[in-house]
Design a protein around this motif. Structure first.
Motif, PDB file in Angstrom:
ATOM      1  N   LYS A 126      29.932  43.073  19.670  1.00  0.00           N
ATOM      2  CA  LYS A 126      29.369  44.419  20.120  1.00  0.00           C
ATOM      3  C   LYS A 126      28.563  43.981  21.457  1.00  0.00           C
ATOM      4  N   ILE A 127      27.536  42.584  20.639  1.00  0.00           N
ATOM      5  CA  ILE A 127      27.281  42.736  21.815  1.00  0.00           C
ATOM      6  C   ILE A 127      27.961  41.361  23.401  1.00  0.00           C
ATOM      7  N   ALA A 128      28.675  41.020  23.114  1.00  0.00           N
ATOM      8  CA  ALA A 128      29.654  40.073  23.832  1.00  0.00           C
ATOM      9  C   ALA A 128      30.002  41.224  24.533  1.00  0.00           C
ATOM     10  N   GLY A 129      30.816  42.516  23.920  1.00  0.00           N
ATOM     11  CA  GLY A 129      31.419  43.283  24.763  1.00  0.00           C
ATOM     12  C   GLY A 129      30.679  44.251  25.875  1.00  0.00           C
ATOM     13  N   VAL A 130      29.318  44.748  25.598  1.00  0.00           N
ATOM     14  CA  VAL A 130      28.119  44.892  26.042  1.00  0.00           C
ATOM     15  C   VAL A 130      27.769  43.327  27.103  1.00  0.00           C
ATOM     16  N   ALA A 131      27.619  43.138  26.731  1.00  0.00           N
ATOM     17  CA  ALA A 131      27.906  41.998  28.212  1.00  0.00           C
ATOM     18  C   ALA A 131      28.574  41.500  29.043  1.00  0.00           C
ATOM     19  N   MET A 132      29.612  41.985  29.154  1.00  0.00           N
ATOM     20  CA  MET A 132      30.493  41.417  30.031  1.00  0.00           C
ATOM     21  C   MET A 132      30.863  43.671  30.435  1.00  0.00           C
ATOM     22  N   VAL A 133      30.341  44.105  29.318  1.00  0.00           N
ATOM     23  CA  VAL A 133      30.463  45.795  30.504  1.00  0.00           C
ATOM     24  C   VAL A 133      29.671  45.527  31.403  1.00  0.00           C
ATOM     25  N   LEU A 134      28.537  45.493  31.155  1.00  0.00           N
ATOM     26  CA  LEU A 134      27.526  45.396  32.485  1.00  0.00           C
ATOM     27  C   LEU A 134      27.623  44.225  33.344  1.00  0.00           C
ATOM     28  N   TRP A 135      28.175  43.014  33.110  1.00  0.00           N
ATOM     29  CA  TRP A 135      28.544  42.056  34.278  1.00  0.00           C
ATOM     30  C   TRP A 135      29.613  41.773  34.429  1.00  0.00           C
ATOM     31  N   ARG A 136      30.379  42.931  34.366  1.00  0.00           N
ATOM     32  CA  ARG A 136      31.790  43.379  35.035  1.00  0.00           C
ATOM     33  C   ARG A 136      32.218  41.838  35.846  1.00  0.00           C
ATOM     34  N   GLY A 137      31.661  40.376  35.675  1.00  0.00           N
ATOM     35  CA  GLY A 137      32.663  39.165  36.795  1.00  0.00           C
ATOM     36  C   GLY A 137      33.591  38.727  36.331  1.00  0.00           C
ATOM     37  N   ILE A 138      34.356  38.909  35.134  1.00  0.00           N
ATOM     38  CA  ILE A 138      35.738  38.735  35.231  1.00  0.00           C
ATOM     39  C   ILE A 138      36.647  39.461  34.524  1.00  0.00           C
ATOM     40  N   PRO A 139      36.924  40.136  35.779  1.00  0.00           N
ATOM     41  CA  PRO A 139      38.009  41.288  35.533  1.00  0.00           C
ATOM     42  C   PRO A 139      38.843  41.869  33.724  1.00  0.00           C
ATOM     43  N   TRP A 140      39.465  40.030  33.991  1.00  0.00           N
ATOM     44  CA  TRP A 140      40.716  40.782  32.698  1.00  0.00           C
ATOM     45  C   TRP A 140      39.647  40.547  31.541  1.00  0.00           C
ATOM     46  N   LEU A 141      38.025  40.370  31.137  1.00  0.00           N
ATOM     47  CA  LEU A 141      37.875  39.754  30.197  1.00  0.00           C
ATOM     48  C   LEU A 141      37.391  41.732  29.938  1.00  0.00           C
ATOM     49  N   THR A 142      36.874  41.913  31.137  1.00  0.00           N
ATOM     50  CA  THR A 142      35.901  43.078  31.825  1.00  0.00           C
ATOM     51  C   THR A 142      36.509  44.524  30.412  1.00  0.00           C
ATOM     52  N   GLU A 143      38.220  44.569  30.905  1.00  0.00           N
ATOM     53  CA  GLU A 143      39.135  44.935  30.293  1.00  0.00           C
ATOM     54  C   GLU A 143      39.139  44.977  29.083  1.00  0.00           C
ATOM     55  N   TRP A 144      39.425  43.844  28.044  1.00  0.00           N
ATOM     56  CA  TRP A 144      39.419  42.915  26.921  1.00  0.00           C
ATOM     57  C   TRP A 144      38.198  44.128  26.625  1.00  0.00           C
ATOM     58  N   ALA A 145      36.790  44.033  27.124  1.00  0.00           N
ATOM     59  CA  ALA A 145      35.468  44.228  26.278  1.00  0.00           C
ATOM     60  C   ALA A 145      36.145  45.739  26.239  1.00  0.00           C
ATOM     61  N   TYR A 146      36.887  46.510  26.983  1.00  0.00           N
ATOM     62  CA  TYR A 146      36.499  47.983  26.986  1.00  0.00           C
ATOM     63  C   TYR A 146      37.299  48.211  25.910  1.00  0.00           C
ATOM     64  N   ALA A 147      38.592  47.492  25.585  1.00  0.00           N
ATOM     65  CA  ALA A 147      39.357  48.027  24.881  1.00  0.00           C
ATOM     66  C   ALA A 147      38.490  47.097  23.496  1.00  0.00           C
ATOM     67  N   GLY A 148      37.730  46.646  23.131  1.00  0.00           N
ATOM     68  CA  GLY A 148      37.866  46.536  21.795  1.00  0.00           C
ATOM     69  C   GLY A 148      36.506  47.398  21.845  1.00  0.00           C
ATOM     70  N   ILE A 149      35.832  47.959  22.895  1.00  0.00           N
ATOM     71  CA  ILE A 149      34.436  48.609  22.114  1.00  0.00           C
ATOM     72  C   ILE A 149      35.207  50.383  22.265  1.00  0.00           C
ATOM     73  N   PHE A 150      36.830  50.272  22.552  1.00  0.00           N
ATOM     74  CA  PHE A 150      37.258  51.579  22.221  1.00  0.00           C
ATOM     75  C   PHE A 150      38.113  51.843  20.846  1.00  0.00           C
ATOM     76  N   MET A 151      38.424  50.222  20.493  1.00  0.00           N
ATOM     77  CA  MET A 151      39.721  50.274  19.170  1.00  0.00           C
ATOM     78  C   MET A 151      38.031  50.622  18.276  1.00  0.00           C
ATOM     79  N   ASP A 152      36.979  50.210  18.428  1.00  0.00           N
ATOM     80  CA  ASP A 152      36.056  49.931  17.380  1.00  0.00           C
ATOM     81  C   ASP A 152      35.552  51.433  17.086  1.00  0.00           C
ATOM     82  N   VAL A 153      35.305  51.928  18.239  1.00  0.00           N
ATOM     83  CA  VAL A 153      34.900  53.632  17.999  1.00  0.00           C
ATOM     84  C   VAL A 153      36.333  54.614  17.590  1.00  0.00           C
ATOM     85  N   VAL A 154      37.535  53.612  17.770  1.00  0.00           N
ATOM     86  CA  VAL A 154      38.331  55.194  16.849  1.00  0.00           C
ATOM     87  C   VAL A 154      38.484  54.435  15.911  1.00  0.00           C
TER      88      VAL A 154
END
Length: 120
Positions: free
Chosen positions: A54-82
């Motif tokens: 969760k902490i790593a996902g937040v870091a990637m959502v805020l940083w957005r430096g590596i596009p594919w990793l940001t997409e995976w962070a959003y996917a992980g957060i979305f799956m966690d919430v669902v």
């Protein structure tokens, strides 16, 4: 564009705050969270790794430096919430916060593509 930027930042700050609050609860009250996981029939060994992710996902959502990793962070957060919505619903608990979080994740993701394009 200004309205989209405001919606994006409100949604992004909202999901980041909820994820960080959740992660700190996992670290500080591990026994209590493990009890919740047991009551929802989830394995307890995923509590600490989930908090770290969760902490790593937040870091990637805020940083957005590596596009594919940001997409995976959003996917992980979305799956966690669902999965949280499903777990709380099956346990006859209030799902309001998890539904709000789902909306915030979707708003952050889609408005983020308009406001802050990941591919430069």
């Amino acid at each position: 564009m200004k309205t989209q930027r405001i919606i994006y930042w409100i949604a992004t700050i909202g999901i980041c705050a909820i994820m960080l609050y959740s992660a700190q609860m996992y670290f500080r009250n591990t026994a209590m969270v493990e009890g919740f996981f047991e009551s929802l029939n989830y394995p307890t060994y995923i509590v600490i790794p989930l908090a770290i992710l969760k902490i790593a996902g937040v870091a990637m959502v805020l940083w957005r430096g590596i596009p594919w990793l940001t997409e995976w962070a959003y996917a992980g957060i979305f799956m966690d919430v669902v999965l949280a919505v499903a777990a709380h619903y099956n346990a006859d608990q209030d799902i309001t916060l998890t539904l709000v979080t789902t909306v915030l994740v979707l708003a952050s993701y889609f408005f983020g593509k308009e406001v802050r394009p990941m591919y430069r």
